[in-house]
Design a protein around this motif. Structure first.
Motif, PDB file in Angstrom:
ATOM      1  N   TYR A  27       0.825  -1.215  -0.107  1.00 56.70           N
ATOM      2  CA  TYR A  27       0.174  -0.036   0.079  1.00 56.70           C
ATOM      3  C   TYR A  27       0.918   0.906   0.155  1.00 56.70           C
ATOM      4  O   TYR A  27       0.834   2.141  -0.838  1.00 56.70           O
ATOM      5  CB  TYR A  27      -0.923  -0.095   1.125  1.00 56.70           C
ATOM      6  CG  TYR A  27      -2.011   0.845   1.387  1.00 56.70           C
ATOM      7  CD1 TYR A  27      -2.129   1.924   0.392  1.00 56.70           C
ATOM      8  CD2 TYR A  27      -2.866   0.694   2.369  1.00 56.70           C
ATOM      9  CE1 TYR A  27      -3.321   2.682   0.486  1.00 56.70           C
ATOM     10  CE2 TYR A  27      -3.969   1.629   2.382  1.00 56.70           C
ATOM     11  CZ  TYR A  27      -4.252   2.837   1.428  1.00 56.70           C
ATOM     12  OH  TYR A  27      -5.416   3.317   1.318  1.00 56.70           O
ATOM     13  N   GLY A  31       0.302   2.208  -3.879  1.00 61.35           N
ATOM     14  CA  GLY A  31      -1.136   2.857  -3.639  1.00 61.35           C
ATOM     15  C   GLY A  31      -1.982   1.831  -3.703  1.00 61.35           C
ATOM     16  O   GLY A  31      -1.881   0.582  -4.392  1.00 61.35           O
ATOM     17  N   HIS A 107      -0.024   6.487   3.334  1.00 62.96           N
ATOM     18  CA  HIS A 107      -0.935   5.455   2.947  1.00 62.96           C
ATOM     19  C   HIS A 107      -2.060   5.184   4.040  1.00 62.96           C
ATOM     20  O   HIS A 107      -3.249   4.950   3.564  1.00 62.96           O
ATOM     21  CB  HIS A 107      -0.255   3.993   2.897  1.00 62.96           C
ATOM     22  CG  HIS A 107       0.601   3.792   3.850  1.00 62.96           C
ATOM     23  ND1 HIS A 107       1.786   4.426   4.262  1.00 62.96           N
ATOM     24  CD2 HIS A 107       0.771   2.760   4.895  1.00 62.96           C
ATOM     25  CE1 HIS A 107       2.363   3.876   5.391  1.00 62.96           C
ATOM     26  NE2 HIS A 107       1.675   2.923   5.701  1.00 62.96           N
ATOM     27  N   ASP A 110      -4.229   7.930   3.616  1.00 61.38           N
ATOM     28  CA  ASP A 110      -5.245   7.573   2.188  1.00 61.38           C
ATOM     29  C   ASP A 110      -6.251   6.957   2.787  1.00 61.38           C
ATOM     30  O   ASP A 110      -7.663   7.048   2.275  1.00 61.38           O
ATOM     31  CB  ASP A 110      -4.290   7.029   1.314  1.00 61.38           C
ATOM     32  CG  ASP A 110      -5.308   6.656   0.132  1.00 61.38           C
ATOM     33  OD1 ASP A 110      -5.613   7.392  -0.716  1.00 61.38           O
ATOM     34  OD2 ASP A 110      -5.543   5.428  -0.146  1.00 61.38           O
ATOM     35  N   SER A 113      -9.185   8.816   4.346  1.00 59.34           N
ATOM     36  CA  SER A 113      -9.886   9.617   3.346  1.00 59.34           C
ATOM     37  C   SER A 113     -10.941   8.466   2.745  1.00 59.34           C
ATOM     38  O   SER A 113     -12.186   8.787   2.780  1.00 59.34           O
ATOM     39  CB  SER A 113      -8.987   9.954   2.287  1.00 59.34           C
ATOM     40  OG  SER A 113      -8.290  10.839   2.449  1.00 59.34           O
ATOM     41  N   ARG A 114     -10.537   7.272   2.483  1.00 54.21           N
ATOM     42  CA  ARG A 114     -11.522   6.344   2.090  1.00 54.21           C
ATOM     43  C   ARG A 114     -12.326   5.974   3.239  1.00 54.21           C
ATOM     44  O   ARG A 114     -13.815   5.711   2.707  1.00 54.21           O
ATOM     45  CB  ARG A 114     -10.699   4.883   1.751  1.00 54.21           C
ATOM     46  CG  ARG A 114      -9.793   4.968   0.323  1.00 54.21           C
ATOM     47  CD  ARG A 114      -8.744   4.141   0.378  1.00 54.21           C
ATOM     48  NE  ARG A 114      -7.981   4.161  -0.737  1.00 54.21           N
ATOM     49  CZ  ARG A 114      -8.096   3.936  -1.903  1.00 54.21           C
ATOM     50  NH1 ARG A 114      -9.161   3.219  -2.412  1.00 54.21           N
ATOM     51  NH2 ARG A 114      -7.024   3.966  -3.046  1.00 54.21           N
ATOM     52  N   GLN A 178      -5.513  17.502   3.104  1.00 54.34           N
ATOM     53  CA  GLN A 178      -5.632  16.926   1.890  1.00 54.34           C
ATOM     54  C   GLN A 178      -5.091  17.834   0.711  1.00 54.34           C
ATOM     55  O   GLN A 178      -4.527  17.704  -0.170  1.00 54.34           O
ATOM     56  CB  GLN A 178      -6.781  16.496   1.392  1.00 54.34           C
ATOM     57  CG  GLN A 178      -7.615  15.077   2.105  1.00 54.34           C
ATOM     58  CD  GLN A 178      -8.920  14.792   1.710  1.00 54.34           C
ATOM     59  OE1 GLN A 178      -9.641  15.720   1.603  1.00 54.34           O
ATOM     60  NE2 GLN A 178      -9.095  13.542   0.915  1.00 54.34           N
TER      61      GLN A 178
END
Length: 216
Positions: A27, A31, A107, A110, A113-114, A178
């Motif tokens: 990850y 990504g 990561h 990230d 955010s998801r 972000q």
């Protein structure tokens, strides 16, 4: 629990951790969109079929990673609060800890955010449910800091429900990070330095919450 059963459980936990470690490393490197279960299995030196013994699918692996990400974030928030004497100072320390977390673990950020765009509830015993519970614990630390600030007079008494303020602070800070991470070059062309931008943003939201007499 017998010795044999205990050893089997330890082996299961060890293999699960190996799979997660491999998935997290991929990850961070590639990504999440580019990661496959096959790559995770190969990196963990296990068969693809064995990965599916521990995780239902790729999304299930992601939520297991998310639980670790959220627990790491909670630990950072708790540590930040420990060094701050007042509620408003704890809230600021949490915000700055989140900025540091995002840069140290992009990561994991990230995933955050998801996670924010995922609204489905889940069985608490599932990886998704465990991730949601860990996320709730993160918010609980922020809410406790807010409640401390209201009690010690450093946060306005008329601020309203701590959960509303906590959610607003989270949304504002997450969005600021972000923008800083995604638009750094564009901001620089405008003469906006990222550290100063983040500091300005945090202090702006804090001024909305702090009691007038604190002078924070």
């Amino acid at each position: 629990m017998s010795y044999i059963v205990e050893r089997r459980e330890e082996e299961k936990e060890r293999r699960r951790a190996e799979i997660l470690d491999a998935a997290i490393a991929l990850y961070a490197q590639k990504g999440w969109e580019s990661v496959t279960v096959e790559q995770v299995a190969r990196s963990a030196r296990l068969s693809r079929a064995l990965v599916y013994v521990y995780f239902r699918d790729k999304e299930d692996v992601l939520f297991a990673i998310g639980e670790r990400a959220m627990r790491t974030l909670r630990d950072r928030f708790v540590g930040a609060c420990a060094s701050a004497a007042t509620g408003i100072a704890q809230v600021e320390a949490i915000g700055r800890a989140y900025v540091g977390y995002a840069h140290e673990f992009p990561h994991f950020f990230d995933f955050c955010s998801r996670f924010q765009s995922h609204s489905a509830s889940a069985d608490p015993s599932s990886n998704e449910g465990a991730c949601q519970q860990a996320g709730a614990q993160v918010m609980a630390v922020l809410m406790q800091a807010i409640e401390t600030g209201i009690a010690d007079g450093t946060i306005r008494a008329d601020v309203g429900s701590p959960i509303y303020l906590a959610t607003s602070l989270w949304a504002f800070t997450h969005g600021t990070i972000q923008v800083a991470m995604a638009k750094g070059a564009e901001l620089a062309r405008r003469g906006i330095a990222i550290p100063e931008f983040i500091d300005y943003s945090l202090r702006t939201i804090l001024r909305m919450a702090q009691a007038p007499s604190t002078g924070h």
